[in-house]
Design a protein around this motif. Structure first.
Motif, PDB file in Angstrom:
ATOM      1  N   TRP A   1       0.546   0.429   6.989  1.00  0.00           N
ATOM      2  CA  TRP A   1      -0.177   1.353   7.862  1.00  0.00           C
ATOM      3  C   TRP A   1      -1.349   0.687   8.562  1.00  0.00           C
ATOM      4  O   TRP A   1      -1.886   1.245   9.534  1.00  0.00           O
ATOM      5  N   GLN A   2      -1.759  -0.494   8.088  1.00  0.00           N
ATOM      6  CA  GLN A   2      -2.831  -1.212   8.759  1.00  0.00           C
ATOM      7  C   GLN A   2      -2.308  -2.221   9.775  1.00  0.00           C
ATOM      8  O   GLN A   2      -3.102  -2.843  10.486  1.00  0.00           O
TER       9      GLN A   2
ATOM     10  N   GLN B   1      -0.253   0.012   2.081  1.00  0.00           N
ATOM     11  CA  GLN B   1      -1.550  -0.216   2.695  1.00  0.00           C
ATOM     12  C   GLN B   1      -1.443  -1.223   3.836  1.00  0.00           C
ATOM     13  O   GLN B   1      -2.013  -1.014   4.924  1.00  0.00           O
TER      14      GLN B   1
END
Length: 240
Positions: free
Chosen positions: A56-57, A53
């Motif tokens: 990808w952020q 998470q």
């Protein structure tokens, strides 16, 4: 009932008692491994989800890599799982760039090799001791059966010294022998269930690692092609 069971175990022959002790130790070991591996896989899955998470952020991977490097330098725990795969691949990618390598194929191949090595280490760590569960699951019933066969033989041999062989005379010996098979099944069934469940969870987690590595390589490949286009001379010299 419990008192009768203990009496049968205590009255069993030494060989059958030894088999029972071995099976009890195997059962304890299997339960210990199953609980420890279940906790390990659960933690690894949570860490993978959290890191993916964050990954990808993150708009700039260099910042994420530097942050992980600083945490390691400050005495943080070594990276594992998906984070370790990212760190190994990006570290090799940066190292090759600093050495002047601009050919995209060389950059990607180096990063891929580094990630593959880290992936193999993590796979070995996750799969470690699972073989013990498989061993207990496959061998415990046979060990228990051996104790049963030995106990039955011992019971029938004892009948040779009895003039009137009745069911009441042979039943206790057979009951003692059958306990070994029961303990063998008691040790094997949970071990088989734990092995199948944990193996499935480990395979699923490793598949997530592989999917992440492929996605990460795609990003590195775009950066490598951009670097190669910005350095056409170096790219051609590396190709030659």
């Amino acid at each position: 009932m419990n008192t009768e069971l203990m009496d049968l175990i205590l009255m069993a022959s030494p060989v059958v008692q030894a088999v029972m002790v071995i099976l009890a130790l195997m059962s304890i070991a299997a339960w210990a491994v199953a609980l420890a591996k279940s906790y390990q896989v659960t933690q690894a899955t949570k860490q993978a989800q959290q890191f993916e998470q964050v990954f990808w952020q993150t708009p700039e991977l260099t910042g994420l890599f530097n942050q992980m490097t600083q945490q390691a330098a400050q005495g943080g725990l070594p990276q594992s799982g998906m984070a370790a795969i990212f760190e190994a691949g990006f570290r090799e990618f940066v190292r090759l760039k600093k050495q002047g390598v601009s050919n995209s194929s060389d950059l990607i191949a180096g990063a891929q090799r580094a990630m593959k090595i880290t992936f193999s280490k993590n796979a070995d760590h996750l799969e470690n001791r699972l073989s013990l569960l498989a061993t207990v699951g496959s061998s415990a019933p046979y060990i228990g059966l051996f104790g049963t066969v030995w106990g039955v033989m011992h019971a029938f041999q004892s009948l040779g010294n009895v003039q009137n062989a009745t069911l009441a005379a042979v039943a206790p010996g057979i009951s003692e022998a059958l306990i070994a098979t029961a303990i063998g099944l008691f040790a094997a069934i949970p071990a088989v269930i734990a092995y199948n469940r944990l193996s499935t969870r480990v395979e699923r987690l490793l598949s997530e690692y592989e999917n992440f590595a492929e996605g990460f390589l795609t990003i590195l490949q775009r950066q490598a092609h951009a670097l190669e286009q910005n350095n056409p001379i170096n790219g051609q010299s590396n190709q030659g």
